[in-house]
Design an enzyme around this catalytic site. Structure first.
Site, PDB file in Angstrom:
ATOM      1  N   GLU A 166       0.652  -0.809   0.183  1.00 21.84           N
ATOM      2  CA  GLU A 166      -0.084   0.034  -0.120  1.00 21.84           C
ATOM      3  C   GLU A 166       1.123   1.397   0.135  1.00 21.84           C
ATOM      4  OE1 GLU A 166      -3.146   0.237   3.142  1.00 21.84           O
ATOM      5  OE2 GLU A 166      -4.094  -2.052   1.878  1.00 21.84           O
TER       6      GLU A 166
ATOM      7  N   HIS B  61      -9.277  10.332   2.176  1.00 20.24           N
ATOM      8  CA  HIS B  61      -8.978   9.096   1.367  1.00 20.24           C
ATOM      9  C   HIS B  61      -9.181   9.518   0.479  1.00 20.24           C
ATOM     10  CE1 HIS B  61      -8.299   5.879  -0.234  1.00 20.24           C
ATOM     11  NE2 HIS B  61      -7.835   4.848   1.130  1.00 20.24           N
TER      12      HIS B  61
ATOM     13  N   ARG C 234      -1.579   9.428   1.507  1.00 23.67           N
ATOM     14  CA  ARG C 234      -2.854   9.778   1.352  1.00 23.67           C
ATOM     15  C   ARG C 234      -3.154  11.207   1.257  1.00 23.67           C
ATOM     16  NH1 ARG C 234      -5.929   5.370   5.631  1.00 23.67           N
ATOM     17  NH2 ARG C 234      -5.754   3.785   3.943  1.00 23.67           N
TER      18      ARG C 234
ATOM     19  N   HIS D 144     -11.079  10.674   6.182  1.00 20.36           N
ATOM     20  CA  HIS D 144     -11.505   8.533   6.450  1.00 20.36           C
ATOM     21  C   HIS D 144     -11.638   8.663   8.126  1.00 20.36           C
ATOM     22  CE1 HIS D 144     -11.196   4.919   5.270  1.00 20.36           C
ATOM     23  NE2 HIS D 144      -9.074   4.888   5.442  1.00 20.36           N
TER      24      HIS D 144
ATOM     25  N   ARG E  68      -1.414   8.798   8.946  1.00 21.03           N
ATOM     26  CA  ARG E  68      -1.782   7.968   9.105  1.00 21.03           C
ATOM     27  C   ARG E  68      -1.477   7.089   8.670  1.00 21.03           C
ATOM     28  NH1 ARG E  68      -4.887   3.695   8.430  1.00 21.03           N
ATOM     29  NH2 ARG E  68      -6.736   4.639   7.670  1.00 21.03           N
TER      30      ARG E  68
END
Length: 566
Positions: free
Chosen positions: A128, A244, A290, A355, A390
């Site tokens: 990811e 997000h 992100r 998100h 995060r």
């Protein structure tokens, strides 16, 4: 609204309060479930779920859970990736604690029945964004559901855990000095009542519903953070909200999250001409952190003078082999198909949506807060591991690693006895004005916060939004319902006449919580005069060294604190 005071009789408490709970866990997502399971089995645990056990933000988590399983990977690499994504605001010791305990927790989940995907006899790993190795475990694209399902089964088999569904905590119960938590004020069934305990664990998730566009479920109304703030707990880094970049953006459809793992497996973020425009903003393109990708979409839409609410960017899954898409992302394909998008044959319209909330109740590695007897776990907490942004798939990991620390919980010596006080009766069934007021607030507030504290913020707009929220808070405070519930003494119950009254009280409670966290996010965003991670100020676009500090708030006092040394 009708209030009838009874001077002579008291309503006996429900059966579950006849034997006091040792610990109350508020919230039944991954953090709450795992915390309840890790508490010593000698303790009587009450697990309070606002809805059903299966309905939580964890249940919606798609991408996976990060952990070092591959021998070619290392915990130091996972630590460095987390620190890099956190934009200078991660506390190193909590991050190291997280990554070093990760693999043990994964194997514990496997033993509990979580069916992670397998590859060549071992656990399958995917990549990811912002990870330097393939270290994300998954169960197709419904990893959160797999974790929550397995944990729920374990909880229901534990004799020491009693689940209270449709139980909504309105506030904490503190001692006379307001220094120790000794229970909660609870909406349960047709009563508002007090429930004592030797400790309370808040695991209520985030507050995405304060934004008009969010991937969070409707129950994510910031309850734990709001009630902790009202009780005087110290909160941290509330301005940092992760947007997000790829939520489904189609008229009338929910902002369903299109997992970051899709881009990790090779999907492209493209414009109307099919060009991968994200590379104009970062060399990693759609695999940048992100916050970077979300701002790239926002900035790109501004350059073409588009309405950011319209689908002018797309996520193209077609570079991934179709069989792999069907195997890894069946839920995403199914949901998109439901809303008229065939992800195998056409790009999916996407846009950023709120998100994950990096900020929350300040907590240490043992999940302790600034109030004795009060603990916080998961998205509700701010442990210092996420910093300003995060790292993907560290959220489920934090729920598990820090939830496990409740095995070492410190309890008050004994449960406080409740006084027996006269009860009240409350009937709101025909109060149409109250219904309209609350419904209007729930409609107007998210639009205001999205427009003022969304992907990009600006001081003057934040100030205007703060003034409006302040006025709405004053309006809510003036309601007789607010004054009645806020003045309720420990031990005094309110009997609610009719299901409609109970529903209105819950709507009131969630609205009050949303107003509180809106105020906290807006004021924190105004306080931090720089851009970093999930917080971007158009009027202060640079990252400033002097702001490499945490922001803390208690009541209405904001201050800064240095990043903790390793």
């Amino acid at each position: 609204m009708t209030l009838l005071n009874s001077q002579a009789q008291t309503v006996p408490p429900p059966d579950f309060s006849k034997v006091p709970f040792d610990v109350l866990v508020v919230g039944a997502g991954a953090a709450g479930l795992y915390a309840a399971l890790c508490l010593p089995q000698s303790l009587r645990v009450g697990l309070l779920s606002k809805d059903t056990l299966s309905l939580s933000a964890s249940d919606w988590a798609q991408g996976g859970i990060a952990a070092v399983i591959d021998p070619q990977d290392s915990t130091d690499s996972h630590l460095q990736d987390t620190l890099q994504a956190g934009a200078g605001l991660c506390d190193v010791s909590p991050v190291r604690f997280l990554v070093e305990h990760a693999s043990d927790c994964i194997y514990q989940l496997v033993e509990m029945g979580v069916a992670f995907d397998r590859h060549e006899g071992g656990l399958a790993l995917t990549l990811e964004a912002a990870h330097s190795h393939r270290r994300v475990l998954h169960a197709a694209d419904t990893t959160g559901r797999a974790v929550v399902t397995a944990l729920t089964a374990q909880v229901l088999n534990r004799e020491n855990i009693q689940v209270l569904s449709q139980a909504f905590v309105l506030d904490l119960w503190l001692d006379a000095d307001r220094s120790t938590c000794q229970g909660v004020c609870l909406l349960y069934g047709n009563q508002i009542l007090w429930l004592p305990a030797r400790a309370v664990v808040l695991a209520t998730g985030g507050g995405g519903q304060v934004f008009a566009q969010t991937t969070n479920p409707t129950l994510s109304t910031g309850d734990g953070v709001a009630i902790a703030w009202r009780s005087g707990a110290i909160l941290r880094d509330l301005e940092f909200v992760q947007f997000h970049p790829t939520a489904l953006n189609k008229s009338s459809a929910p902002h369903f999250l299109i997992s970051e793992a899709v881009r990790g497996e090779g999907a492209h973020l493209v414009n109307a001409e099919g060009r991968r425009f994200a590379f104009d903003y970062h060399p990693a393109g759609e695999l940048a952190p992100r916050d970077v990708v979300s701002r790239a979409i926002y900035s790109y839409l501004q350059t073409i003078a588009a309405n950011p609410n319209e689908p002018h960017v797309w996520l193209d899954l077609r570079p991934i082999p179709p069989d792999k898409i069907r195997h890894r992302f069946p839920n995403i394909l199914e949901i998109c198909q439901k809303w008229g998008v065939d992800g195998l044959r056409e790009p999916i319209p996407v846009a950023p949506a709120a998100h994950y909330w990096m900020g929350g109740i300040a907590a240490d590695t043992q999940s302790c807060t600034s109030i004795a007897g009060l603990y916080a776990v998961g998205e509700t907490a701010s442990t210092g591991v996420h910093g300003a942004n995060r790292l993907a798939s560290n959220s489920l990991l934090e729920c598990i690693v820090y939830g496990a620390q409740l095995a070492h919980i410190h309890l008050h010596p004994e449960t406080v006895s409740l006084p027996q006080l006269p009860s009240q009766t409350l009937n709101l069934g025909e109060d149409e004005t109250l219904q309209r007021t609350l419904a209007q607030l729930r409609s107007d507030l998210p639009r205001l916060v999205w427009g003022s504290a969304g992907v990009c913020r600006e001081g003057a707009i934040l100030e205007t939004a703060i003034d409006q929220v302040n006025q709405w808070q004053r309006d809510l405070q003036a309601l007789l319902l607010t004054q009645t519930i806020r003045s309720l003494a420990p031990g005094q119950t309110i009997d609610l006449e009719g299901v409609q009254t109970s529903s209105l009280v819950r709507l009131w409670g969630e609205t009050a919580n949303l107003l509180d966290i809106a105020s906290l996010i807006l004021k924190s965003a105004l306080f931090r005069t720089e851009s970093r991670g999930g917080h971007y100020r158009l009027d202060y676009p640079q990252t400033e060294p002097q702001w490499q500090v945490h922001t803390l708030v208690q009541h209405q006092h904001w201050w800064t604190a240095p990043i903790k040394a390793p």
